[in-house]
Enzyme design. Structure first.
Site, PDB file in Angstrom:
ATOM      1  N   HIS A   1       8.486   6.906   8.940  1.00 24.75           N
ATOM      2  CA  HIS A   1       9.193   7.039   7.658  1.00 24.75           C
ATOM      3  C   HIS A   1      10.640   7.393   7.961  1.00 24.75           C
ATOM      4  CE1 HIS A   1       6.127   6.622   4.482  1.00 24.75           C
ATOM      5  NE2 HIS A   1       5.334   6.740   5.530  1.00 24.75           N
TER       6      HIS A   1
ATOM      7  N   ASN B   1       9.168   4.191   4.167  1.00 26.98           N
ATOM      8  CA  ASN B   1       8.959   3.774   5.558  1.00 26.98           C
ATOM      9  C   ASN B   1      10.228   3.143   6.097  1.00 26.98           C
ATOM     10  OD1 ASN B   1       6.284   3.493   4.050  1.00 26.98           O
ATOM     11  ND2 ASN B   1       5.653   3.369   6.181  1.00 26.98           N
TER      12      ASN B   1
ATOM     13  N   ARG C   1       0.837  -1.212   0.000  1.00 27.99           N
ATOM     14  CA  ARG C   1       0.000   0.000   0.000  1.00 27.99           C
ATOM     15  C   ARG C   1       0.875   1.268   0.000  1.00 27.99           C
ATOM     16  NH1 ARG C   1      -0.656   4.668   2.605  1.00 27.99           N
ATOM     17  NH2 ARG C   1      -0.340   3.630   4.597  1.00 27.99           N
ATOM     18  N   ASP C   2       1.601   1.498   1.097  1.00 26.96           N
ATOM     19  CA  ASP C   2       2.380   2.738   1.212  1.00 26.96           C
ATOM     20  C   ASP C   2       3.476   2.771   0.139  1.00 26.96           C
ATOM     21  OD1 ASP C   2       3.303   5.152   2.307  1.00 26.96           O
ATOM     22  OD2 ASP C   2       3.168   4.439   4.355  1.00 26.96           O
TER      23      ASP C   2
ATOM     24  N   HIS D   1       4.146   4.077  13.063  1.00 23.82           N
ATOM     25  CA  HIS D   1       4.399   4.088  11.613  1.00 23.82           C
ATOM     26  C   HIS D   1       5.440   5.164  11.337  1.00 23.82           C
ATOM     27  CE1 HIS D   1       2.655   3.986   7.319  1.00 23.82           C
ATOM     28  NE2 HIS D   1       3.281   5.160   7.312  1.00 23.82           N
TER      29      HIS D   1
ATOM     30  N   CYS E   1       4.177   9.373   1.183  1.00 28.28           N
ATOM     31  CA  CYS E   1       2.863   9.983   0.964  1.00 28.28           C
ATOM     32  C   CYS E   1       2.894  10.816  -0.310  1.00 28.28           C
ATOM     33  CB  CYS E   1       2.484  10.868   2.151  1.00 28.28           C
ATOM     34  SG  CYS E   1       0.937  11.742   1.865  1.00 28.28           S
TER      35      CYS E   1
HETATM   36  N1  COA Z   1     -13.149   4.403  -4.003  1.00 24.70           N
HETATM   37  C1  COA Z   1     -13.388   4.620  -5.322  1.00 24.70           C
HETATM   38  N2  COA Z   1     -13.741   5.810  -5.825  1.00 24.70           N
HETATM   39  C2  COA Z   1     -13.905   6.826  -4.960  1.00 24.70           C
HETATM   40  C3  COA Z   1     -13.701   6.669  -3.591  1.00 24.70           C
HETATM   41  C4  COA Z   1     -13.296   5.400  -3.104  1.00 24.70           C
HETATM   42  N3  COA Z   1     -13.050   5.171  -1.828  1.00 24.70           N
HETATM   43  N4  COA Z   1     -13.921   7.841  -2.987  1.00 24.70           N
HETATM   44  C5  COA Z   1     -14.263   8.721  -3.945  1.00 24.70           C
HETATM   45  N5  COA Z   1     -14.258   8.094  -5.139  1.00 24.70           N
HETATM   46  C6  COA Z   1     -14.543   8.685  -6.445  1.00 24.70           C
HETATM   47  C7  COA Z   1     -15.961   9.225  -6.527  1.00 24.70           C
HETATM   48  O1  COA Z   1     -16.844   8.203  -6.920  1.00 24.70           O
HETATM   49  C8  COA Z   1     -15.815  10.315  -7.550  1.00 24.70           C
HETATM   50  O2  COA Z   1     -15.758   9.754  -8.827  1.00 24.70           O
HETATM   51  P1  COA Z   1     -16.417  10.484 -10.094  1.00 24.70           P
HETATM   52  O3  COA Z   1     -15.625  11.750 -10.287  1.00 24.70           O
HETATM   53  O4  COA Z   1     -16.209   9.498 -11.213  1.00 24.70           O
HETATM   54  O5  COA Z   1     -17.829  10.728  -9.721  1.00 24.70           O
HETATM   55  C9  COA Z   1     -14.441  10.877  -7.243  1.00 24.70           C
HETATM   56  O6  COA Z   1     -13.717   9.818  -6.611  1.00 24.70           O
HETATM   57  C10 COA Z   1     -14.484  12.078  -6.337  1.00 24.70           C
HETATM   58  O7  COA Z   1     -15.264  11.761  -5.185  1.00 24.70           O
HETATM   59  P2  COA Z   1     -15.474  12.722  -3.931  1.00 24.70           P
HETATM   60  O8  COA Z   1     -16.386  12.061  -2.976  1.00 24.70           O
HETATM   61  O9  COA Z   1     -15.809  14.102  -4.405  1.00 24.70           O
HETATM   62  O10 COA Z   1     -14.087  12.672  -3.247  1.00 24.70           O
HETATM   63  P3  COA Z   1     -12.943  13.738  -3.285  1.00 24.70           P
HETATM   64  O11 COA Z   1     -12.652  14.175  -4.675  1.00 24.70           O
HETATM   65  O12 COA Z   1     -13.236  14.774  -2.253  1.00 24.70           O
HETATM   66  O13 COA Z   1     -11.735  12.810  -2.802  1.00 24.70           O
HETATM   67  C11 COA Z   1     -10.790  11.170  -1.376  1.00 24.70           C
HETATM   68  C12 COA Z   1     -11.560  12.467  -1.468  1.00 24.70           C
HETATM   69  C13 COA Z   1     -10.237  11.053   0.021  1.00 24.70           C
HETATM   70  C14 COA Z   1     -11.733  10.031  -1.660  1.00 24.70           C
HETATM   71  C15 COA Z   1      -9.681  11.140  -2.430  1.00 24.70           C
HETATM   72  O14 COA Z   1      -8.938  12.324  -2.389  1.00 24.70           O
HETATM   73  C16 COA Z   1      -8.749   9.975  -2.221  1.00 24.70           C
HETATM   74  O15 COA Z   1      -9.115   8.810  -2.426  1.00 24.70           O
HETATM   75  N6  COA Z   1      -7.514  10.264  -1.849  1.00 24.70           N
HETATM   76  C17 COA Z   1      -6.493   9.270  -1.626  1.00 24.70           C
HETATM   77  C18 COA Z   1      -5.720   9.598  -0.404  1.00 24.70           C
HETATM   78  C19 COA Z   1      -4.603   8.605  -0.213  1.00 24.70           C
HETATM   79  O16 COA Z   1      -4.699   7.436  -0.462  1.00 24.70           O
HETATM   80  N7  COA Z   1      -3.474   9.130   0.274  1.00 24.70           N
HETATM   81  C20 COA Z   1      -2.302   8.358   0.534  1.00 24.70           C
HETATM   82  C21 COA Z   1      -2.424   7.456   1.688  1.00 24.70           C
HETATM   83  S1  COA Z   1      -2.560   8.238   3.253  1.00 24.70           S
HETATM   84 ZN    ZN Z   2       3.218   6.183   5.451  1.00 22.38          ZN
END
Ligand code: COA
Ligand code: ZN
Length: 308
Positions: free
Chosen positions: A210, A250, A12-13, A208, A241
């Site tokens: 890094h 990490n 994942r990370d 956790h 990240c």
């Molecule tokens: N799985 C799949 N798709 C997802 C989802 C999930 N958990 N959460 C949101 N989406 C999709 C929505 O369906 C939408 O799709 P569309 O544009 O086709 O309609 C789009 O993503 C935007 O959704 P929204 O609810 O407006 O979310 P957002 O744009 O505010 O995004 C997060 C918020 C947190 C969901 C997004 O930024 C994210 O997944 N970030 C990843 C963070 C991450 O992993 N960081 C590193 C590890 S800490």
């Molecule tokens: Zn991390």
């Protein structure tokens, strides 16, 4: 001496920030190899937006493809209810909710400040508990930037503990304190680990780290000396990240296991099997990894004397 519980987070990370997409079959092959090493848990992927983290868009296929082994919990990162529902459909053992302790990193990473994240958490906990699946799913929460924020600097200890309290009040069962960009130092780690365990003695805490500034193992040692038994670590030292500038990997799993085993602290992990898994990484990610022991060999490695 109590055995440690190591949570492997490279799938994942690590894979979330690689330059290239690691093919699903390779992810499955690596996780299956890791499952045979005695690790307590493996964070196999994250169910986040595929637009945000395209390299983990195959989360469902990965969890469906891996062999499930007795004694190895499969955990996955989820940021919202949609992610939790996708994860629960795959019959995971644990979900790892994620939020930041600082406003700026929360907005950069998740588009949410901590209080908004806690509102999401309430809905996620409800969705997990309402899920009709057969097994009880453990709910863990990771608190990013617990030791400092790359945008804001210091995050007060009182703020971190307040947010942990907020998580636990919602039904979160375990908490991971994350040093997202390697800002922690061992004295600070000892203080926060001591304070967190004193205030929440029934909560299993995971640390956790890094290794961004080379303090990962020192911090892990300080945490263990403060009574922590659960650690996240990443094979080969991969990771970082995507929403923090210059974030790096990490603390390296095989280096962490090697250190503790050398000290006589049991980890339950077969280090040779772990090193063999680590040796798979360069062909999967297309570059060398920062792990040390995989290159140097274990401390009991012996060399031929040079000819005189
Ligand atoms: N799985 C799949 N798709 C997802 C989802 C999930 N958990 N959460 C949101 N989406 C999709 C929505 O369906 C939408 O799709 P569309 O544009 O086709 O309609 C789009 O993503 C935007 O959704 P929204 O609810 O407006 O979310 P957002 O744009 O505010 O995004 C997060 C918020 C947190 C969901 C997004 O930024 C994210 O997944 N970030 C990843 C963070 C991450 O992993 N960081 C590193 C590890 S800490
Ligand atoms: Zn991390």
């Amino acid at each position: 001496m109590t055995q440690l519980q190591i949570n492997e987070v490279a799938p994942r990370d690590g894979f979330q920030v690689e330059a290239t997409f690691v093919p699903t079959a390779d992810k499955v092959r690596l996780i299956d190899a890791l499952s045979a090493t005695g690790l307590a848990r493996i964070e196999a992927t994250s169910f986040v937006s595929p637009k945000a983290i395209p390299h983990l868009r195959d989360a469902t296929e990965v969890v469906a493809g891996i062999q499930r082994c007795q004694g190895v919990a499969i955990t996955v990162l989820v940021p919202n209810v949609k992610g939790a529902e996708r994860a629960l459909a795959c019959d995971v053992d644990e979900v790892n909710l994620v939020m930041s302790a600082s406003d700026s990193h929360g907005l950069a990473n998740l588009r949410m400040k901590p209080e908004q994240s806690l509102e999401q958490f309430a809905a996620i906990v409800q969705a997990v508990r309402a899920h009709p699946g057969g097994r009880e799913v453990f709910i863990n929460a990771s608190l990013s930037t617990s030791f400092g924020c790359p945008f804001e600097g210091e995050v007060p200890e009182a703020r971190v503990l307040e947010l942990v309290e907020g998580q636990l009040a919602l039904g979160v069962q375990g908490v991971t304190l994350c040093d997202t960009t390697g800002m922690a130092n061992p004295a600070q780690v000892a203080r926060l680990c001591g304070a967190a365990q004193a205030r929440f003695p029934d909560t299993p805490f995971t640390l956790h780290f890094h290794n961004t500034r080379g303090m990962g193992l020192a911090n892990a040692l300080a945490a263990w000396q403060a009574g922590i038994l659960r650690f996240d670590a990443s094979l080969g030292g991969l990771g970082g990240c995507p929403y923090a500038p210059d974030a790096t990997g990490n603390v390296c799993t095989e280096d962490l296991v090697h250190m503790f085993e050398q000290m006589g602290v049991p980890t339950g992990v077969d280090l040779d099997a772990l090193l063999a898994a680590s040796a798979m990484l360069p062909s999967l990610v297309g570059h060398d990894t920062p792990g040390q022991v995989v290159k140097a060999g274990k401390a009991n490695r012996r060399y031929q004397m040079p000819p005189r």
